[in-house]
Design an enzyme around this catalytic site. Structure first.
Site, PDB file in Angstrom:
ATOM      1  N   THR A  32     -19.341   7.679   7.043  1.00  0.00           N
ATOM      2  CA  THR A  32     -19.824   6.979   5.844  1.00  0.00           C
ATOM      3  C   THR A  32     -21.342   6.907   5.877  1.00  0.00           C
ATOM      4  O   THR A  32     -21.928   6.747   6.953  1.00  0.00           O
ATOM      5  CB  THR A  32     -19.240   5.551   5.815  1.00  0.00           C
ATOM      6  OG1 THR A  32     -17.816   5.647   5.746  1.00  0.00           O
ATOM      7  CG2 THR A  32     -19.739   4.753   4.613  1.00  0.00           C
ATOM      8  N   THR A  35     -26.302  10.105   5.056  1.00  0.00           N
ATOM      9  CA  THR A  35     -26.335  11.391   5.767  1.00  0.00           C
ATOM     10  C   THR A  35     -24.985  12.083   5.625  1.00  0.00           C
ATOM     11  O   THR A  35     -24.906  13.290   5.369  1.00  0.00           O
ATOM     12  CB  THR A  35     -26.690  11.179   7.253  1.00  0.00           C
ATOM     13  OG1 THR A  35     -27.775  10.265   7.340  1.00  0.00           O
ATOM     14  CG2 THR A  35     -27.084  12.496   7.913  1.00  0.00           C
ATOM     15  N   ASP A  85     -20.251  11.882  11.599  1.00  0.00           N
ATOM     16  CA  ASP A  85     -20.729  10.602  11.067  1.00  0.00           C
ATOM     17  C   ASP A  85     -22.201  10.423  11.411  1.00  0.00           C
ATOM     18  O   ASP A  85     -22.735  11.072  12.322  1.00  0.00           O
ATOM     19  CB  ASP A  85     -19.886   9.451  11.652  1.00  0.00           C
ATOM     20  CG  ASP A  85     -19.971   8.182  10.808  1.00  0.00           C
ATOM     21  OD1 ASP A  85     -20.744   8.153   9.822  1.00  0.00           O
ATOM     22  OD2 ASP A  85     -19.267   7.210  11.136  1.00  0.00           O
ATOM     23  N   GLY A  86     -22.843   9.519  10.705  1.00  0.00           N
ATOM     24  CA  GLY A  86     -24.244   9.181  10.943  1.00  0.00           C
ATOM     25  C   GLY A  86     -24.370   8.028  11.928  1.00  0.00           C
ATOM     26  O   GLY A  86     -23.395   7.612  12.552  1.00  0.00           O
ATOM     27  N   ALA A  87     -25.589   7.512  12.049  1.00  0.00           N
ATOM     28  CA  ALA A  87     -25.838   6.367  12.936  1.00  0.00           C
ATOM     29  C   ALA A  87     -27.047   5.606  12.421  1.00  0.00           C
ATOM     30  O   ALA A  87     -27.909   6.167  11.737  1.00  0.00           O
ATOM     31  CB  ALA A  87     -26.086   6.846  14.366  1.00  0.00           C
ATOM     32  N   GLY A 100     -24.266  -0.049   9.373  1.00  0.00           N
ATOM     33  CA  GLY A 100     -25.194  -0.448   8.314  1.00  0.00           C
ATOM     34  C   GLY A 100     -24.533  -0.388   6.943  1.00  0.00           C
ATOM     35  O   GLY A 100     -24.898  -1.130   6.032  1.00  0.00           O
ATOM     36  N   GLY A 101     -23.524   0.475   6.833  1.00  0.00           N
ATOM     37  CA  GLY A 101     -22.789   0.589   5.567  1.00  0.00           C
ATOM     38  C   GLY A 101     -21.503  -0.219   5.568  1.00  0.00           C
ATOM     39  O   GLY A 101     -20.661  -0.056   4.683  1.00  0.00           O
ATOM     40  N   GLU A 107     -14.671   3.523  11.009  1.00  0.00           N
ATOM     41  CA  GLU A 107     -15.414   4.588  11.694  1.00  0.00           C
ATOM     42  C   GLU A 107     -15.022   4.643  13.168  1.00  0.00           C
ATOM     43  O   GLU A 107     -14.818   5.720  13.737  1.00  0.00           O
ATOM     44  CB  GLU A 107     -16.923   4.346  11.558  1.00  0.00           C
ATOM     45  CG  GLU A 107     -17.436   4.552  10.144  1.00  0.00           C
ATOM     46  CD  GLU A 107     -18.888   4.153   9.957  1.00  0.00           C
ATOM     47  OE1 GLU A 107     -19.476   4.597   8.971  1.00  0.00           O
ATOM     48  OE2 GLU A 107     -19.438   3.409  10.781  1.00  0.00           O
TER      49      GLU A 107
HETATM   50  C1  5RP Z   1     -21.994   3.114   7.935  1.00  0.00           C
HETATM   51  C2  5RP Z   1     -22.667   3.738   9.104  1.00  0.00           C
HETATM   52  C3  5RP Z   1     -23.631   4.836   8.833  1.00  0.00           C
HETATM   53  O1  5RP Z   1     -23.287   5.942   9.599  1.00  0.00           O
HETATM   54  C4  5RP Z   1     -25.012   4.377   9.200  1.00  0.00           C
HETATM   55  O2  5RP Z   1     -25.290   3.182   8.503  1.00  0.00           O
HETATM   56  C5  5RP Z   1     -26.060   5.445   8.854  1.00  0.00           C
HETATM   57  O3  5RP Z   1     -26.160   5.560   7.473  1.00  0.00           O
HETATM   58  P1  5RP Z   1     -27.215   6.528   6.784  1.00  0.00           P
HETATM   59  O4  5RP Z   1     -26.756   7.926   7.055  1.00  0.00           O
HETATM   60  O5  5RP Z   1     -27.136   6.159   5.326  1.00  0.00           O
HETATM   61  O6  5RP Z   1     -28.568   6.238   7.363  1.00  0.00           O
HETATM   62  O7  5RP Z   1     -22.476   3.384  10.241  1.00  0.00           O
HETATM   63  O8  5RP Z   1     -21.194   2.022   8.322  1.00  0.00           O
END
Ligand code: 5RP
Length: 231
Positions: A32, A35, A85-87, A100-101, A107
């Protein structure tokens, strides 16, 4: 004069590099965030060779379906070949802060059920020590205040995540119907230990430290190209 790196361009580059990890006709775990949205756009381009996705959020599910990719329930999928996934923060040891999301629980489950975790991130996410980004903790609503007091005992400063809706502040509600505490002030020198300690507080669903199941591969987009790091 120095110019700021194009962060969206870097996120898109990391996402594009992750396509190399997508096996033919496999079920892909999808995270999510902004990214990952670039990664979903890449998956849509190759949807003919994607069997289905298992998604970590309602937002990613909607984007995948709109792009013509089938979304399966994890319960029907069996083991997943790869999870992308992103971080919010990631270390050179590939431990992360995520959530953050607000999608951290799903996840973490999809990551745990996957053979390989590929983290896609731009260079701003790489840190020496996790904790500058407030640590998300998903809590069941009736336990919020108790969990917050316990987090203070561990040295953190929890803040109940809110957002403005029609001019009023409302609690952010996760896809699981829970609330988020964002914990400021941690310097996380032992990520697996703090991950376990926080998860042992009754009322915590999970926390955003991904150290026990960290990433296997980090695709870190920098202004000099996409660096691949492995454990
Ligand atoms: C969502 C997450 C996302 O991977 C994390 O917030 C990074 O988001 P972005 O790619 O928008 O910087 O953990 O719960």
């Amino acid at each position: 004069m120095s110019t700021k790196p194009d962060q969206n361009g870097l996120k898109a580059a990391a996402a594009k590099a992750a396509v190399a990890y997508v096996p033919d006709n496999a079920i892909i775990g999808v995270g999510t965030g902004s990214t990952v949205n670039f990664f979903i756009d890449e998956l849509i381009k190759i949807r003919d060779r994607v069997k289905a996705a298992v998604s970590s959020s309602d937002a990613s599910t909607a984007r995948l379906k709109a792009g013509g990719i089938d979304v399966m329930a994890l319960n029907d999928a069996g083991p997943i070949a790869v999870y992308v996934d992103g971080a919010d923060e990631v270390t050179k040891h590939l431990a992360m802060i995520k959530g953050g999301g607000a999608a951290l629980t799903r996840e973490k489950v999809v990551a745990a059920a996957s053979d390989k975790f590929v983290c896609v991130a731009d260079q701003s996410k790489l840190v020496d020590i996790l904790g500058k980004f407030p640590l998300p903790v998903e809590v069941i609503p009736m336990a919020r205040s108790y969990v917050a007091r316990e987090l203070v005992k561990l040295g953190g400063h929890p803040e109940w995540r809110m957002r403005e809706v029609d001019g009023q502040m409302r609690a952010v509600v996760t896809d699981n119907g829970n609330w988020i505490l964002d914990v400021h002030g941690f310097s996380i020198v032992n990520p697996p230990l703090l991950e376990t300690e926080i998860n042992q507080i009754p009322g915590v669903v999970t926390n955003g430290i991904f150290a026990r199941r960290c990433a296997d591969v980090l695709l870190l987009a920098t202004t000099d190209g996409v660096e691949k790091r492995t454990r």
